[in-house]
Scaffold this motif. Structure first.
Motif, PDB file in Angstrom:
ATOM      1  N   GLU A 394       0.967  -1.121   0.045  1.00 36.25           N
ATOM      2  CA  GLU A 394      -0.072  -0.044  -0.190  1.00 36.25           C
ATOM      3  C   GLU A 394       0.758   1.311   0.052  1.00 36.25           C
ATOM      4  N   HIS A 395       0.477   2.229  -0.671  1.00 33.97           N
ATOM      5  CA  HIS A 395       1.315   3.509  -0.863  1.00 33.97           C
ATOM      6  C   HIS A 395       1.016   4.287   0.278  1.00 33.97           C
ATOM      7  N   LYS A 396       1.130   3.948   1.532  1.00 39.53           N
ATOM      8  CA  LYS A 396       1.149   4.576   2.686  1.00 39.53           C
ATOM      9  C   LYS A 396       2.153   5.564   3.162  1.00 39.53           C
ATOM     10  N   GLU A 397       1.996   6.891   3.385  1.00 36.21           N
ATOM     11  CA  GLU A 397       2.989   7.520   3.850  1.00 36.21           C
ATOM     12  C   GLU A 397       3.497   7.150   5.296  1.00 36.21           C
ATOM     13  N   LEU A 398       4.954   6.824   5.486  1.00 32.95           N
ATOM     14  CA  LEU A 398       5.270   6.493   6.413  1.00 32.95           C
ATOM     15  C   LEU A 398       5.551   7.718   7.451  1.00 32.95           C
ATOM     16  N   CYS A 399       5.468   7.522   8.957  1.00 33.22           N
ATOM     17  CA  CYS A 399       5.614   8.467   9.862  1.00 33.22           C
ATOM     18  C   CYS A 399       7.370   8.817  10.292  1.00 33.22           C
ATOM     19  N   LEU A 400       8.124   8.054   9.604  1.00 36.44           N
ATOM     20  CA  LEU A 400       9.494   8.119   9.916  1.00 36.44           C
ATOM     21  C   LEU A 400      10.181   9.556   9.579  1.00 36.44           C
ATOM     22  N   GLU A 401      10.783  10.089  10.872  1.00 34.63           N
ATOM     23  CA  GLU A 401      11.346  11.422  10.795  1.00 34.63           C
ATOM     24  C   GLU A 401      12.945  11.223  10.827  1.00 34.63           C
ATOM     25  N   LYS A 402      13.395   9.954  11.480  1.00 29.90           N
ATOM     26  CA  LYS A 402      14.813  10.187  11.365  1.00 29.90           C
ATOM     27  C   LYS A 402      15.313   8.817  11.029  1.00 29.90           C
ATOM     28  N   LEU A 403      16.133   8.555   9.901  1.00 26.61           N
ATOM     29  CA  LEU A 403      16.801   7.314   9.355  1.00 26.61           C
ATOM     30  C   LEU A 403      18.145   7.247   9.486  1.00 26.61           C
ATOM     31  N   THR A 404      18.621   6.469  10.047  1.00 27.06           N
ATOM     32  CA  THR A 404      20.043   6.027  10.105  1.00 27.06           C
ATOM     33  C   THR A 404      20.507   4.772   9.453  1.00 27.06           C
ATOM     34  N   VAL A 405      21.385   4.582   8.602  1.00 27.49           N
ATOM     35  CA  VAL A 405      21.677   3.343   7.973  1.00 27.49           C
ATOM     36  C   VAL A 405      23.528   3.343   7.861  1.00 27.49           C
ATOM     37  N   ARG A 406      23.828   2.484   8.462  1.00 23.35           N
ATOM     38  CA  ARG A 406      25.494   2.064   8.564  1.00 23.35           C
ATOM     39  C   ARG A 406      25.570   0.763   7.692  1.00 23.35           C
ATOM     40  N   SER A 407      26.385   0.615   6.670  1.00 23.41           N
ATOM     41  CA  SER A 407      26.523  -0.393   5.990  1.00 23.41           C
ATOM     42  C   SER A 407      28.121  -1.027   6.142  1.00 23.41           C
ATOM     43  N   THR A 408      28.322  -2.165   6.423  1.00 24.91           N
ATOM     44  CA  THR A 408      29.674  -2.661   6.588  1.00 24.91           C
ATOM     45  C   THR A 408      30.153  -3.194   5.372  1.00 24.91           C
ATOM     46  N   GLY A 409      29.653  -3.229   4.423  1.00 26.96           N
ATOM     47  CA  GLY A 409      29.936  -3.836   3.063  1.00 26.96           C
ATOM     48  C   GLY A 409      29.482  -3.018   1.784  1.00 26.96           C
ATOM     49  N   PRO A 410      29.723  -3.679   0.779  1.00 27.39           N
ATOM     50  CA  PRO A 410      29.206  -3.009  -0.370  1.00 27.39           C
ATOM     51  C   PRO A 410      27.517  -2.810  -0.656  1.00 27.39           C
ATOM     52  N   MET A 411      27.140  -1.519  -0.656  1.00 25.93           N
ATOM     53  CA  MET A 411      25.769  -1.512  -0.851  1.00 25.93           C
ATOM     54  C   MET A 411      25.301  -0.322  -1.555  1.00 25.93           C
ATOM     55  N   THR A 412      24.397  -0.396  -2.418  1.00 23.21           N
ATOM     56  CA  THR A 412      23.883   0.894  -3.011  1.00 23.21           C
ATOM     57  C   THR A 412      22.722   1.636  -2.457  1.00 23.21           C
ATOM     58  N   VAL A 413      22.506   2.718  -2.986  1.00 21.32           N
ATOM     59  CA  VAL A 413      21.474   3.485  -2.235  1.00 21.32           C
ATOM     60  C   VAL A 413      20.102   3.384  -2.860  1.00 21.32           C
ATOM     61  N   THR A 414      20.168   2.544  -3.816  1.00 25.19           N
ATOM     62  CA  THR A 414      18.923   2.141  -4.671  1.00 25.19           C
ATOM     63  C   THR A 414      17.995   1.491  -3.863  1.00 25.19           C
ATOM     64  N   CYS A 415      18.146   0.589  -3.013  1.00 18.11           N
ATOM     65  CA  CYS A 415      17.252  -0.193  -1.987  1.00 18.11           C
ATOM     66  C   CYS A 415      16.450   0.761  -1.074  1.00 18.11           C
ATOM     67  N   PHE A 416      17.286   2.073  -0.591  1.00 21.44           N
ATOM     68  CA  PHE A 416      16.650   2.793   0.273  1.00 21.44           C
ATOM     69  C   PHE A 416      15.602   3.931  -0.551  1.00 21.44           C
ATOM     70  N   LEU A 417      15.561   3.992  -1.807  1.00 22.52           N
ATOM     71  CA  LEU A 417      15.016   4.970  -2.476  1.00 22.52           C
ATOM     72  C   LEU A 417      13.540   4.902  -2.298  1.00 22.52           C
ATOM     73  N   PRO A 418      12.842   3.865  -2.409  1.00 24.59           N
ATOM     74  CA  PRO A 418      11.418   3.663  -2.196  1.00 24.59           C
ATOM     75  C   PRO A 418      11.133   4.110  -0.579  1.00 24.59           C
ATOM     76  N   VAL A 419      11.998   4.070   0.264  1.00 20.98           N
ATOM     77  CA  VAL A 419      11.704   4.224   1.649  1.00 20.98           C
ATOM     78  C   VAL A 419      11.541   5.824   1.564  1.00 20.98           C
ATOM     79  N   LEU A 420      12.739   6.480   1.068  1.00 18.73           N
ATOM     80  CA  LEU A 420      12.629   7.987   1.030  1.00 18.73           C
ATOM     81  C   LEU A 420      11.448   8.642   0.286  1.00 18.73           C
ATOM     82  N   LYS A 421      11.080   7.926  -0.739  1.00 17.76           N
ATOM     83  CA  LYS A 421       9.811   8.414  -1.427  1.00 17.76           C
ATOM     84  C   LYS A 421       8.639   8.534  -0.634  1.00 17.76           C
TER      85      LYS A 421
END
Length: 618
Positions: A394-421
């Protein structure tokens, strides 16, 4: 010679006054300001605290004395940030540290600030300033708090302590288990403690006892009739449900784990003559738990109690091992069940050593009203082990106000773009070790218009200059941090990016903090001073230029520009870990020019004894 003798006589009189403060305290306010200032360093903490108001009325601050005491108590200050704390903060920190040292260790009595003070008088004075109580391996001294002679101290702790740290919980229960439990019960149930930090957690019986401080008056867990994609997860949870239900049905007197004979009422009756066994103790509530989980704790403890922990606001789970897929599935299902209950209070969640990036969306799907999420992700080395990305049905708006992600290995931002949107309320974003795409800054501009804090760390930004400038043009940022982002690595002429970058920053009227540590700025750091030039100077009040290989001559040029531009707001300027020791004389000139406009954060870093400065310019 006469002047020398006169000075000695004055000093002797000051010392004599300090030694007889019990008689002269009320007359101290009549001293001239110069003598009052000299007197402060000779007083013990009891009288320093008592005459503080009288000194302040004459424009004399005691903060310098408290800062000196802090440096004497905390021998690690030399290797840390040299910054000035607010007056009340440094005093409170001193007295809180003294309380712990007197109760649990030993205090060196070299300074005058403890002269003529007994252990009991130090404890009685300092206990009122303890906000965070740290209990570790000194079981014998913790047991003293349960004794009759220190009960007034424990009563004061009940009123003032807000946060409790159990730093070596395994060792706490080796001796005097009942005494320790009584102290914890008084702090958690009768006291004001709502935040618990648990390290090296002990046996499951204590965890069950500790986490019983969660329910308050709301015990119901809503049963959602709708279908869920977590059916498989429920089957894993099923084996724990019977135990969870049994625990919820236990009366207050049975809250302790099965292998403990003590309960709160019995403990109070045994250690306090004023309590009868029939008296019912209050039940405290833990609102914030910072928890170092051991193997299987997520399955056996955390996931089992989470669905009913309605008063919990903040949960931080730390581990030094990789949380498995099964454990994460069970945890996510427990979170889903918690958030189905209208009484759920959880807004802040932090988990370390998560095995896959897909859990970001899984958690957010389960916790639609979560406001703060922090994850440390350890992606699999083999690409064929990566799981497919789940989607929001469902295309519900999330209430998220603060997001912190630390990666210890190779990872692209693509997987987080749906969350940002889907997070238009996002106000703070912190990414570490993630490979960005060109779409990233465009997404921030279009989907996150309320972003106030952007922190990027260990991310190569040398290919994203144009997107950065376009993003800053429409930004309402208050804090921008590019740490170790190789900003200028591909610049043939570094000014080609830095000048428009500085101009874009000047255009953000809300920006107050700029952090550019570890970017190899070197001579280019001079350009940052131009933030305060022209008819539209920046309103920034904090600039971090640490670890940028800035030499004394470059700092002097920076200082001269700042002296010319004269910033309206006083700056906090971080210059740590720069090789300023290469020319002490020039460094001194630069600092003298900066002092009228800056609070300078520096250190005693010896650049000649380390290779860090060479590595920074490779």
């Amino acid at each position: 010679m006469g002047i020398s003798n006169g000075s000695s006589l004055v000093q002797m009189c000051i010392v004599k006054v300090a030694q007889n403060m019990h008689l002269l305290e009320r007359k101290v306010a009549n001293l001239p300001v110069s003598l009052l200032k000299d007197l402060l360093s000779h007083l013990n903490i009891y009288y320093l605290d008592r005459i503080e108001s009288a000194a302040a009325s004459k424009g004399v601050s005691t903060s310098v004395i408290w800062a000196a005491i802090w440096r004497d108590l905390d021998q690690t200050w030399r290797w840390r940030l040299k910054s000035a704390l607010p007056d009340q903060d440094v005093k409170q920190r001193c007295l809180e540290r003294l309380f712990h040292m007197v109760l649990f260790t030993q205090v060196r009595r070299g300074g005058s600030y403890l002269s003529d003070l007994s252990e009991s008088s130090i404890l009685s004075m300092t206990v009122k300033h303890v906000r965070v109580l740290s209990l570790h391996t000194s079981t014998r001294n913790i047991c003293r708090l349960a004794s009759g002679d220190l009960r007034p101290i424990l009563s004061s702790l009940e009123k003032g302590v807000k946060s409790l740290k159990l730093l070596d919980a395994k060792s706490l229960f080796k001796h005097g288990r009942k005494h320790v439990l009584f102290v914890l019960h008084r702090l958690l149930d009768h006291g004001s403690v709502r935040e618990v930090v648990l390290r090296r957690n002990p046996d499951s019986s204590f965890l069950s006892w500790l986490t019983s401080r969660r329910r308050g008056h709301q015990l119901s867990v809503s049963s959602a009739p709708e279908a869920s994609q977590a059916d498989g997860h429920r089957s894993v949870l099923g084996e724990f449900d019977s135990r969870c239900s049994a625990e919820l049905e236990e009366p207050a007197a049975k809250r302790l784990a099965l292998d403990m004979e003590e309960n709160p009422e019995v403990l109070c009756s045994e250690f306090s003559s004023s309590s009868r066994s029939a008296d019912l103790c209050p039940e405290g509530q833990i609102h914030s738990l910072d928890f170092e989980v051991s193997k299987c704790d997520i399955l056996t403890t955390v996931s089992r109690i989470l669905p009913t922990w309605l008063c919990l606001h903040t949960l931080h789970l730390h581990s030094d091992w990789l949380i498995s897929e099964q454990e994460m599935s069970v945890l996510v299902e427990s979170l889903r069940r918690l958030f189905l209950n209208p009484g759920c209070s959880l807004t802040d969640l932090s988990i370390s050593h998560v095995s896959a990036h897909t859990h970001v969306i899984s958690i957010l799907r389960a916790c639609l009203t979560l406001q703060n999420l922090s994850l440390e992700i350890c992606p699999p080395a083999e690409r064929n082990q990566w799981r497919p990305q789940p989607r929001f049905t469902e295309h519900k708006e999330l209430c998220l106000e603060k997001l912190t992600v630390r990666s210890t290995g190779p990872m692209t931002v693509t997987c987080f773009l749906p969350v940002l949107k889907l997070t238009p309320k996002l106000s703070s974003l912190h990414f570490t070790g993630i490979h960005l795409s060109q779409e990233f800054f465009h997404t921030l501009t279009g989907s996150n218009p309320s972003l106030k804090v952007l922190k990027l760390e260990d991310i190569n930004l040398s290919d994203h200059h144009q997107e950065i400038l376009q993003f800053l043009e429409r930004s309402v940022l208050e804090e921008l941090s590019f740490r170790d982002c190789r900003l200028l690595d591909k610049c043939a002429v570094k000014k080609d990016f830095l000048l428009p970058f500085v101009e874009a920053l000047k255009g953000i009227s809300s920006l107050r903090t700029l952090m550019l540590a570890q970017n190899r700025l070197a001579t280019s750091a001079i350009e940052i001073a131009r933030l305060f030039s022209g008819c539209r100077p920046s309103k920034i009040t904090k600039v971090d230029l640490s670890s940028n290989f800035i030499l004394p001559a470059e700092l002097l040029e920076f200082a001269q520009l700042l002296e010319t531009y004269r910033p309206v707001q006083r700056l906090t300027l971080d210059l740590r870990s720069n090789p300023l020791d290469r020319d002490p004389e020039v460094k001194g000139q630069a600092l003298r020019k900066l002092i009228p406009y800056c609070n300078i954060l520096t250190d005693d870093w010896d650049s000649r004894s380390t290779m860090a400065d060479h590595i920074s310019v490779m």
